[in-house]
Design a protein around this motif. Sequence first.
Motif, PDB file in Angstrom:
ATOM      1  N   ARG A  64     -20.485  36.137  60.987  1.00  0.00           N
ATOM      2  CA  ARG A  64     -19.593  37.095  61.161  1.00  0.00           C
ATOM      3  C   ARG A  64     -18.861  36.337  62.749  1.00  0.00           C
ATOM      4  NH1 ARG A  64     -21.545  41.475  60.720  1.00  0.00           N
ATOM      5  NH2 ARG A  64     -20.400  42.018  58.791  1.00  0.00           N
ATOM      6  N   LEU A  68     -15.152  35.109  62.710  1.00  0.00           N
ATOM      7  CA  LEU A  68     -14.136  35.978  63.771  1.00  0.00           C
ATOM      8  C   LEU A  68     -13.701  35.210  65.153  1.00  0.00           C
ATOM      9  CD1 LEU A  68     -15.512  39.389  63.494  1.00  0.00           C
ATOM     10  CD2 LEU A  68     -13.591  38.622  62.310  1.00  0.00           C
ATOM     11  N   HIS A  72      -9.935  34.255  62.384  1.00  0.00           N
ATOM     12  CA  HIS A  72      -9.122  34.170  61.181  1.00  0.00           C
ATOM     13  C   HIS A  72      -8.751  35.786  60.960  1.00  0.00           C
ATOM     14  CE1 HIS A  72     -10.321  30.306  59.921  1.00  0.00           C
ATOM     15  NE2 HIS A  72     -11.926  30.699  60.363  1.00  0.00           N
ATOM     16  N   TYR A  73      -9.371  36.384  61.519  1.00  0.00           N
ATOM     17  CA  TYR A  73      -8.704  37.954  61.366  1.00  0.00           C
ATOM     18  C   TYR A  73      -8.149  38.480  62.744  1.00  0.00           C
ATOM     19  CZ  TYR A  73     -11.281  39.284  57.145  1.00  0.00           C
ATOM     20  OH  TYR A  73     -11.724  39.357  55.864  1.00  0.00           O
ATOM     21  N   GLN A  74      -7.487  37.510  63.294  1.00  0.00           N
ATOM     22  CA  GLN A  74      -6.739  37.980  64.606  1.00  0.00           C
ATOM     23  C   GLN A  74      -5.649  39.010  64.297  1.00  0.00           C
ATOM     24  OE1 GLN A  74      -3.662  37.383  66.257  1.00  0.00           O
ATOM     25  NE2 GLN A  74      -4.455  38.446  67.970  1.00  0.00           N
ATOM     26  N   ILE A  76      -5.532  41.281  62.138  1.00  0.00           N
ATOM     27  CA  ILE A  76      -6.118  42.709  62.090  1.00  0.00           C
ATOM     28  C   ILE A  76      -6.502  43.280  63.700  1.00  0.00           C
ATOM     29  CG2 ILE A  76      -8.054  44.159  61.301  1.00  0.00           C
ATOM     30  CD1 ILE A  76      -8.244  41.987  59.194  1.00  0.00           C
ATOM     31  N   TYR A 106     -13.559  43.023  67.999  1.00  0.00           N
ATOM     32  CA  TYR A 106     -12.462  43.716  68.151  1.00  0.00           C
ATOM     33  C   TYR A 106     -12.250  44.412  69.682  1.00  0.00           C
ATOM     34  CZ  TYR A 106     -11.913  42.838  63.314  1.00  0.00           C
ATOM     35  OH  TYR A 106     -11.679  42.404  61.998  1.00  0.00           O
ATOM     36  N   HIS A 193      -7.830  43.037  49.068  1.00  0.00           N
ATOM     37  CA  HIS A 193      -8.674  42.492  49.904  1.00  0.00           C
ATOM     38  C   HIS A 193      -9.697  41.500  49.469  1.00  0.00           C
ATOM     39  CE1 HIS A 193     -10.073  41.613  54.034  1.00  0.00           C
ATOM     40  NE2 HIS A 193     -11.402  42.156  53.800  1.00  0.00           N
ATOM     41  N   THR A 246     -19.605  40.007  54.247  1.00  0.00           N
ATOM     42  CA  THR A 246     -19.146  41.011  53.524  1.00  0.00           C
ATOM     43  C   THR A 246     -20.501  41.760  52.672  1.00  0.00           C
ATOM     44  OG1 THR A 246     -18.763  39.764  51.662  1.00  0.00           O
ATOM     45  CG2 THR A 246     -17.090  39.654  53.359  1.00  0.00           C
ATOM     46  N   VAL A 270      -5.889  38.427  52.666  1.00  0.00           N
ATOM     47  CA  VAL A 270      -6.448  39.657  53.463  1.00  0.00           C
ATOM     48  C   VAL A 270      -5.433  40.773  53.359  1.00  0.00           C
ATOM     49  CG1 VAL A 270      -7.053  40.345  55.719  1.00  0.00           C
ATOM     50  CG2 VAL A 270      -7.654  37.842  54.968  1.00  0.00           C
TER      51      VAL A 270
END
Length: 281
Positions: A64, A68, A72-74, A76, A106, A193, A246, A270
Amino acid sequence: MNVIPFPSLACPLDGAPLFGHGPAWRCAAGHSFDIASQGYGNLLPVQQKRSRDPGDSKEMVAARRRFLNAGHYQPIAAAVSRAVLDGLPDDATISCLDAGCGEGYYLRQLAAAQDNGQTLAVLGLDISKWAVLSAAKQDQRPNWIVGTNAHLPVLAKTLDRVLCMFGFPVYAEFARVLKPGGRLLQVDAGPDHLRELREIIYPALKPERAADQQVPAGFCRLSMETVRFSLCLDSQELIADLLAMTPHLYRASAEGRGRAAALTTLAVTVDVRLTSFGREA
């Protein structure tokens, strides 16, 4: 943004306020909890554990962290930061808990979201000691603690914001620790998702359940936002990291995991829902 540790911790054994005493937190009854040299504390008593080493493993946390931190999840993180700071004056002091913080991505993104006069008192909590250790190594400004959402070691009505990112919400506890007018920001997987990955690792996808529109007791729904975008994963290592962070890693069969491991590229959707709930007076 000025980032400080969240101060209003509670003893996980009797709920009394905790106070710092050198390298430990103590309550008036004498219960004492050591602060590790890495800067985090363990407020998860053995009677609140369901296993010897609960939560994400060291390997899952590392996956993770790599995924992160690569950004890749920026999108969010950006949406969550906007929701946290929405409507607050530039000189506000707010307190925020990430309930199930993982390795702290986060909260770090929130702390970097704005360069202004706001002060952010931050608490990251996770049941995995490996996650909390990783978070503390990357940023020692917040309070990072090992704990459980079922018994938050936080004094009542002391938080302005609670984040629950792909986690396990315990609404009664969230309602207890939030101030009246505070907000719960919850991120959950949407129907599409990681659909492309799920189509590879499972023989068939289960029919999507209707979205639960029930509002938790003590809250009102303020807003709901969809964050949707595509990712192109261009290596076996990156695909493996996504799967490892996940629950599908354990739900898939050995054959399904093998099919994922054989991939060298994967375009994946996503699709998440960001819901904002207000704590009623």
